[in-house]
Design an enzyme around this catalytic site. Structure first.
Site, PDB file in Angstrom:
ATOM      1  N   PHE A 186       4.594   3.536  -6.285  1.00 45.32           N
ATOM      2  CA  PHE A 186       4.191   3.006  -4.982  1.00 45.32           C
ATOM      3  C   PHE A 186       3.123   1.941  -5.205  1.00 45.32           C
ATOM      4  CE2 PHE A 186       5.817   7.225  -4.202  1.00 45.32           C
ATOM      5  CZ  PHE A 186       6.597   7.053  -3.064  1.00 45.32           C
ATOM      6  N   VAL A 187       3.327   0.769  -4.609  1.00 47.20           N
ATOM      7  CA  VAL A 187       2.409  -0.360  -4.742  1.00 47.20           C
ATOM      8  C   VAL A 187       1.725  -0.570  -3.409  1.00 47.20           C
ATOM      9  CG1 VAL A 187       2.199  -2.795  -5.344  1.00 47.20           C
ATOM     10  CG2 VAL A 187       3.931  -1.371  -6.463  1.00 47.20           C
ATOM     11  N   ASP A 188       0.381  -0.620  -3.426  1.00 47.57           N
ATOM     12  CA  ASP A 188      -0.348  -0.645  -2.159  1.00 47.57           C
ATOM     13  C   ASP A 188      -0.412  -2.015  -1.516  1.00 47.57           C
ATOM     14  OD1 ASP A 188      -1.950  -1.711  -4.081  1.00 47.57           O
ATOM     15  OD2 ASP A 188      -3.794  -0.757  -3.412  1.00 47.57           O
ATOM     16  N   LYS A 189      -0.425  -3.101  -2.302  1.00 43.21           N
ATOM     17  CA  LYS A 189      -0.541  -4.428  -1.702  1.00 43.21           C
ATOM     18  C   LYS A 189      -0.009  -5.472  -2.671  1.00 43.21           C
ATOM     19  CE  LYS A 189      -5.367  -4.884  -3.212  1.00 43.21           C
ATOM     20  NZ  LYS A 189      -5.467  -3.542  -3.792  1.00 43.21           N
ATOM     21  N   THR A 194      -1.584  -6.458  -6.151  1.00 45.33           N
ATOM     22  CA  THR A 194      -1.432  -5.591  -7.306  1.00 45.33           C
ATOM     23  C   THR A 194      -0.399  -6.148  -8.281  1.00 45.33           C
ATOM     24  OG1 THR A 194      -1.953  -3.712  -5.893  1.00 45.33           O
ATOM     25  CG2 THR A 194      -0.988  -3.211  -8.014  1.00 45.33           C
TER      26      THR A 194
END
Length: 358
Positions: A288-291, A294
């Site tokens: 999962f990538v938050d923004k 990243t």
């Protein structure tokens, strides 16, 4: 660096220290072998008969020290990457005298809460604080990874390590040094670096059993060969067993691989929260990538141009005088047009305007 033949009272990372703390260390069999070889070689030297192991022991100790040196060097490189993060914040600041309004260049360590500092365009903010005068745009790439600057004005909070890209600011100090947000990030890196990967904990669990078995087998070998042939042959075979079964690869390879991986990632701006997270990345799963920041490089770049392409050099020439990340992206996209821009006006959040003559 030590070959584990000696240690301090608080050092349980060596054979002697492990014995003092009543646990079995991976260095114990090798240390016993080296000590036995030194004692037996000295006895043979005095008697004038038998093998002398001083040259072999010296080479063995040298190779062990080289291996330990390599591990420590990479560990220091990994920790230096965290220290470099603090080095990204300036060591000096322009403090404003509240009575005269004159700014003085002082060390950051001399700043106190409620002091006011001036940060010019293009400079890195040296402290955490609140904007008391001016409006500008701040590059938060160091903390957030985002390449797009954020507009700030009166009352906005700013952080050390970020870059002022649009206009001068006056900032009231709230925190300096290790108390800043970037300082807390460095502290978290140091703390997370102490977390051990599951494979390292597995090595620790099997170390005690391995050392116990090897030591027991060496003792049986010494007794059996001494009873069958002679005391000298028994000592030689026991020493050979202890040296050959030295688990150097088990003790050094895993920490070295983990340390190198964490250090190289840190030098490339990738913060891995501990060796256990690094090991989990090697197994299939969902990430999962938050923004966006990243995954991107952290700098703006022009991908395509819509409209008259002949206008691109004119825009680059106009933007050449700005430190804004978008301006730098435009000037890197195409060479600026010839001519000197006039009537240049830069408005925060609205871009630049001006004229370029022939």
């Amino acid at each position: 660096v030590t070959v584990s033949l000696a240690g301090t009272e608080d050092d349980d990372g060596t054979a002697l220290g492990a014995l003092r703390s009543r646990r079995l260390h991976l260095d114990l069999p090798l240390s016993i072998g080296i000590a036995a070889g030194l004692i037996w070689g000295s006895a043979n030297t005095i008697r004038g008969v038998g093998e002398i192991y001083f040259d072999s022991l010296s080479m063995l100790v040298f190779l062990l020290l080289v291996a330990r040196f390599v591990v420590l060097r990479h560990q220091r490189r990994a920790s230096t990457a965290a220290e470099l993060l603090l080095a990204l914040t300036p060591s000096r600041a322009r403090r404003v005298d509240p009575s005269t309004g004159v700014s003085t260049d002082v060390p950051v360590e001399a700043l106190l809460p409620d002091d006011v500092v001036i940060v010019l365009v293009g400079e890195t903010i040296p402290v955490d604080g609140v904007v008391t005068r001016g409006t500008s745009a701040i590059d938060l790439g160091l903390l957030s990874g985002e390449s797009r600057p954020v507009d700030v004005g009166f009352g906005a909070r700013v952080h050390a390590g970020t870059v002022n890209v649009a206009a001068p600011l006056e900032i009231m100090v709230t925190a300096t040094g290790e108390a800043t947000r970037v300082g807390a990030l460095v502290a978290s890196i140091d703390a997370l670096a102490q977390r051990r990967a599951p494979i390292e904990r597995l090595v620790d669990r099997i170390a005690g059993r391995f050392v116990a078995i090897v030591t027991l087998v060496a003792a049986v070998t010494f007794v059996a060969w001494s009873a069958a042939i002679s005391l000298g042959v028994g000592a030689e075979h026991a020493m050979a067993l202890l040296v050959v079964t030295c688990p150097c690869a088990l003790a050094l390879a895993t920490p070295l691989a983990v340390t190198i991986a964490l250090g190289r990632a840190a030098r490339r701006g990738v913060l891995i929260k501990g060796a256990d997270a690094l090991e989990r990345m090697a197994t299939p799963g969902v990430m999962f990538v938050d923004k966006t920041g990243t995954l991107t490089e952290g700098t703006l770049a022009v991908v395509s141009w819509r409209g008259d392409l002949d206008a691109a050099p004119l825009a680059a020439a106009l933007e050449a005088g700005s430190n804004h990340p978008i301006a730098r992206a435009l000037t890197a996209y195409v060479p600026p047009a010839e001519g000197t821009p006039t009537n240049v006006n830069e408005q925060l959040g609205r871009g630049m305007s001006g004229s370029i003559g022939p």
